[in-house]
Scaffold this motif. Structure first.
Motif, short mmCIF file in Angstrom:
data_model
loop_
_atom_site.label_atom_id
_atom_site.label_comp_id
_atom_site.label_asym_id
_atom_site.label_seq_id
_atom_site.Cartn_x
_atom_site.Cartn_y
_atom_site.Cartn_z
N ILE A 61 0.63 -1.49 -0.59
CA ILE A 61 -0.24 -0.02 -0.09
C ILE A 61 1.07 1.11 0.03
O ILE A 61 1.54 1.37 0.87
CB ILE A 61 -0.90 0.25 0.60
N ALA A 62 0.82 2.42 -0.71
CA ALA A 62 1.91 3.54 -0.83
C ALA A 62 1.14 4.24 -0.95
O ALA A 62 -0.14 4.49 -0.64
CB ALA A 62 2.19 3.22 -2.46
N GLY A 63 1.77 5.22 0.12
CA GLY A 63 1.46 6.93 0.29
C GLY A 63 1.78 7.57 -1.10
O GLY A 63 1.52 7.35 -2.32
N ASP A 64 0.71 8.73 -0.65
CA ASP A 64 0.50 9.48 -1.88
C ASP A 64 1.84 10.10 -2.18
O ASP A 64 1.68 10.54 -3.74
CB ASP A 64 -0.03 10.85 -1.66
N ALA A 65 3.01 10.53 -1.69
CA ALA A 65 4.02 10.56 -1.97
C ALA A 65 5.30 9.78 -3.30
O ALA A 65 5.83 10.54 -4.28
CB ALA A 65 5.86 10.99 -1.66
N TRP A 66 4.81 8.38 -3.50
CA TRP A 66 5.39 7.11 -5.12
C TRP A 66 4.23 6.51 -5.19
O TRP A 66 4.25 6.24 -6.18
CB TRP A 66 6.11 6.43 -4.02
N SER A 67 2.65 6.56 -5.27
CA SER A 67 2.13 6.09 -6.10
C SER A 67 1.77 5.76 -7.10
O SER A 67 1.35 5.03 -7.87
CB SER A 67 0.63 5.89 -4.93
N LEU A 68 1.52 6.95 -7.26
CA LEU A 68 1.70 7.35 -8.77
C LEU A 68 3.28 7.11 -9.28
O LEU A 68 3.48 8.16 -10.81
CB LEU A 68 1.27 9.12 -9.39
N ASN A 69 4.31 6.87 -8.99
CA ASN A 69 5.40 6.45 -9.61
C ASN A 69 5.33 6.28 -10.90
O ASN A 69 4.37 5.55 -11.01
CB ASN A 69 6.13 6.10 -8.37
N LYS A 70 6.02 6.21 -12.13
CA LYS A 70 5.50 6.61 -13.44
C LYS A 70 6.79 5.12 -13.66
O LYS A 70 6.35 4.62 -14.25
CB LYS A 70 6.01 7.42 -14.58
N GLY A 71 7.95 5.25 -13.22
CA GLY A 71 9.29 4.34 -13.94
C GLY A 71 8.40 2.98 -12.92
O GLY A 71 8.84 1.38 -13.36
N LEU A 72 8.52 2.73 -11.86
CA LEU A 72 8.21 1.37 -10.95
C LEU A 72 7.04 0.62 -11.64
O LEU A 72 7.67 -1.04 -11.33
CB LEU A 72 7.88 1.11 -9.27
N PRO A 73 5.90 0.94 -11.41
CA PRO A 73 4.90 -0.06 -11.95
C PRO A 73 5.02 -1.09 -13.92
O PRO A 73 5.33 -2.02 -14.13
CB PRO A 73 3.78 0.50 -12.70
N LYS A 74 6.30 -0.34 -14.27
CA LYS A 74 7.62 -1.05 -15.79
C LYS A 74 8.56 -1.83 -15.67
O LYS A 74 8.87 -2.25 -16.02
CB LYS A 74 7.40 0.07 -16.52
N GLU A 75 8.77 -1.51 -14.04
CA GLU A 75 10.23 -1.88 -13.31
C GLU A 75 10.46 -3.42 -13.38
O GLU A 75 8.94 -4.92 -13.44
CB GLU A 75 10.21 -2.13 -11.99
#
Length: 667
Positions: free
Chosen positions: A134-148
């Motif tokens: 469960i991600a906090g608002d500071a990194w939940s919309l990270n663009k790179g990690l979901p494609k890692e």
């Protein structure tokens, strides 16, 4: 803060800034940590996740989030199994070993992007699988990690994020800004501070960055501009230039802010926190994108929604479970196993207790005396109250038997009165017969009080007539059996004793002493321990048997008197067992006493094994049997002789028997 210079933050979420004593002029357009923690707790409760880990950046932001989370779950069934503060030198391998050892599946991460990236990449590298992040608002919309690469192996990632609100003209503004070369004219012209040396970033980099905070920045700048607008009394394209603006004036207007920006009402509460706000609940799908699956609105109303069908769980469709211990079955109480309320063993609640899982799942509550429950119950039921009513068929038969005994004793008394001077009546006891028959009739009154609901008077009358008058009956038979032995055996050997006995009417003296002694003992017993109604609740968990309680410790003296008389009667009557066959009062008394003993031994045995409502019927039957044993086996044969064998009821017949027996014992 000392000069009340207003500060409007678009990113500081720590709850410490809500304290107006230390930060009187601080306001913000981003929701404080307590709001995002509230959303995270809502997600946990929505999926019934109770056993979680909390990882946070080791700074004010992360530590504040941890403390808020601990406070938020105090009154819930969520337990914090593991927590760790993250820093640049964190040993992620050790963290994941601890999480695996605690069997934790849910990991909450409140940290900035760079810390979260290091954590998630370590999880991929260390082959951490089957977790819900469960991600906090500071990194939940990270663009790179979901494609890692390998991100799909770590489990399912959910998050909380500020909704992306498009700002009209923002892209054009960035493209336009990046196309100008401000730095060439920096010495000649003064520019706003938004023009900076950002040559390393292209317009696309800026536009593609996390835009969820853009509205907060926009609202912060607009709020200050709006406050200045109001202080300077601007309107219709002009402002009042004569007004000298002080910080406290702008602060006052900021606190009163109430305007609409991009269809959103902008207001601040008394703590300087926004009175508006919505959080999106997002999911990292298998295509490497963030997908909105729900929302949580704070103002003006609190709404929460998650579309479960959009989530692709690592468990192939089923929502993962996160429990330290599985829920106890119905009727089982929790017994804590360790320091966490989520870790427990299940113990079944025994008979007479129940567990109320909504109020106190950790205790088996005793039922009231008027209620019962089987083992493993969640509530109590009313016990069935049982007693023998007067209309019961067994009660009717026994009461008819008591009435018949009264009628029989009256008839026998009349018959004995008519034949008073005959040898049979005199050998049976003469005037003593009437006393015995009268006492037997009075004893039968006790039988009627064994039925219907017991009351104090019923309990008194259940024992008093029988104990008092039966004592007189037994005393009469003691004297009678003694006289029989005395006449045939002691008259010749102890003439003086026989003479004294006859002179002072020893038989009536013994009866009187027995009666007075028993009466005094019963009076003492009833004064200090009156028999009273008693509810039997031990033998049958689902029933209450109404009865009467007699204190055996206090009543033991009166019972000992009665038992002593019965023993003496049996001894004397047994001594006369070798009397003439036709002169068999002693044998009759012995037989009656054997029946009496047999009756009460049977009743005592049944009483030990059975305490149901029919014990009252059996008790009444034992009393009636005790009375009938003397009536039938002592008096009825004499009535038979008087009515049907009158030739035996003559003086000559009795004298012949005595003479024959005297000759026999003298040889």
């Amino acid at each position: 803060m000392m000069n009340l210079i207003p500060m409007v933050s678009y990113g500081a979420a720590s709850s410490i800034f809500s304290g107006k004593k230390n930060f009187p002029s601080f306001l913000r357009t981003v929701n404080p940590n307590k709001d995002i923690i509230r959303v995270i707790v809502k997600i946990l409760q929505h999926f019934n996740w109770r056993w979680v880990a909390f990882l946070n950046i080791d700074d004010d932001y992360g530590n504040d989030g941890l403390q808020l989370f601990i406070e938020s779950i105090k009154d819930t069934n969520i337990c914090l199994a593991y927590t760790e503060a993250l820093h640049p030198f964190t040993d992620y391998s050790q963290i994941f070993k601890q999480i695996e050892a605690q069997r934790v599946r849910i990991i909450i991460v409140v940290a900035p992007e760079w810390t979260a990236e290091a954590l998630i990449k370590s999880a991929i590298r260390l082959n951490v699988t089957n977790k819900v992040w469960i991600a906090g608002d500071a990194w939940s919309l990270n663009k790179g990690l979901p494609k890692e690469k390998g991100i799909e192996n770590i489990g399912t990632v959910l998050g909380v994020a500020l909704p992306e609100i498009p700002i009209p003209g923002f892209s054009d503004f960035i493209n336009s800004s990046k196309s100008k070369t401000h730095f060439e004219n920096a010495e000649k012209n003064m520019f706003c501070n938004q023009v900076c040396n950002c040559s390393s970033l292209s317009a696309k980099d800026v536009i593609d960055a996390d835009s969820s905070f853009s509205f907060s920045v926009y609202a912060a700048v607009y709020a200050i501009a709006n406050a200045l607008h109001n202080v300077l009394q601007c309107g219709a394209g002009s402002c009042n230039g004569n007004i000298k603006v002080y910080p406290h004036m702008v602060l006052a207007e900021l606190k009163k802010s109430n305007f609409t920006l991009l269809n959103r009402s902008i207001e601040f509460d008394e703590n300087g926190d926004p009175k508006y706000g919505t959080y999106s609940i997002i999911f990292w799908n298998h295509r490497g994108h963030t997908e909105e699956i729900g929302f949580h609105n704070f103002h003006p109303s609190f709404d929460f929604f998650i579309n479960n069908s959009k989530i692709q769980w690592f468990t192939k469709g089923e929502v993962p479970t996160a429990l330290c211990s599985p829920e106890c079955p119905a009727g089982f109480a929790k017994r804590l196993n360790g320091i966490h309320q989520c870790c427990f063993n299940c113990e079944i609640c025994s008979n007479g207790t129940y567990v109320n899982s909504t109020e106190d799942p950790y205790s088996c509550i005793d039922c009231k005396e008027t209620e019962w429950s089987a083992a493993g119950s969640t509530s109590c039921k009313l016990r069935l109250v049982e007693y023998i009513p007067f209309t019961d068929s067994g009660a009717i038969l026994i009461m008819l038997g008591a009435c018949a005994l009264m009628a029989l004793t009256i008839a026998m008394s009349v018959l004995f009165a008519i034949n008073y001077n005959t040898p049979v009546v005199r050998s049976a006891g003469g005037p003593m017969c009437f006393l015995i028959l009268g006492c037997l009739s009075l004893c039968s009154l006790s039988v009627f009080f064994y039925f219907d609901k017991p009351t104090l008077s019923f309990c008194i009358m259940r024992f008093l007539p029988f104990l008092l008058f039966y004592t007189v009956c037994v005393a009469c038979f003691v004297v009678r059996s003694f006289q029989i032995v005395c006449i045939f055996k002691m008259a010749a050997k102890f003439p003086k004793v026989h003479s004294w006995w006859m002179k002072y009417h020893g038989q009536w003296l013994v009866i009187t002493v027995a009666f007075v002694t028993q009466a005094l003992l019963l009076l003492f017993n009833y004064c200090y321990a009156t028999p009273k109604p008693y509810n039997e609740t031990v033998w049958y968990p689902d029933k209450i048997i109404l009865g009467c309680e007699m204190n055996l410790n206090v009543s033991s003296a009166s019972l000992i008197v009665l038992l002593s008389l019965c023993s003496l009667c049996f001894i004397f009557s047994y001594m006369g067992k070798d009397l003439p066959k036709n002169y068999n009062e002693a044998k009759a008394i012995t037989f009656c006493l054997l029946l009496l003993i047999f009756t009460w031994v049977i009743f005592a045995t049944v009483y030990v094994l059975y305490r149901g409502k029919y014990i009252q019927t059996l008790n009444a039957l034992a009393v009636l049997s005790s009375l009938y044993s003397f009536v039938v086996w002592y008096f009825l044969p004499k009535c038979y002789i008087i009515i049907f064998q009158s030739y035996k009821n003559t003086q000559q017949y009795f004298q012949g028997l005595i003479q024959d027996y005297t000759k026999t014992i003298s040889q």
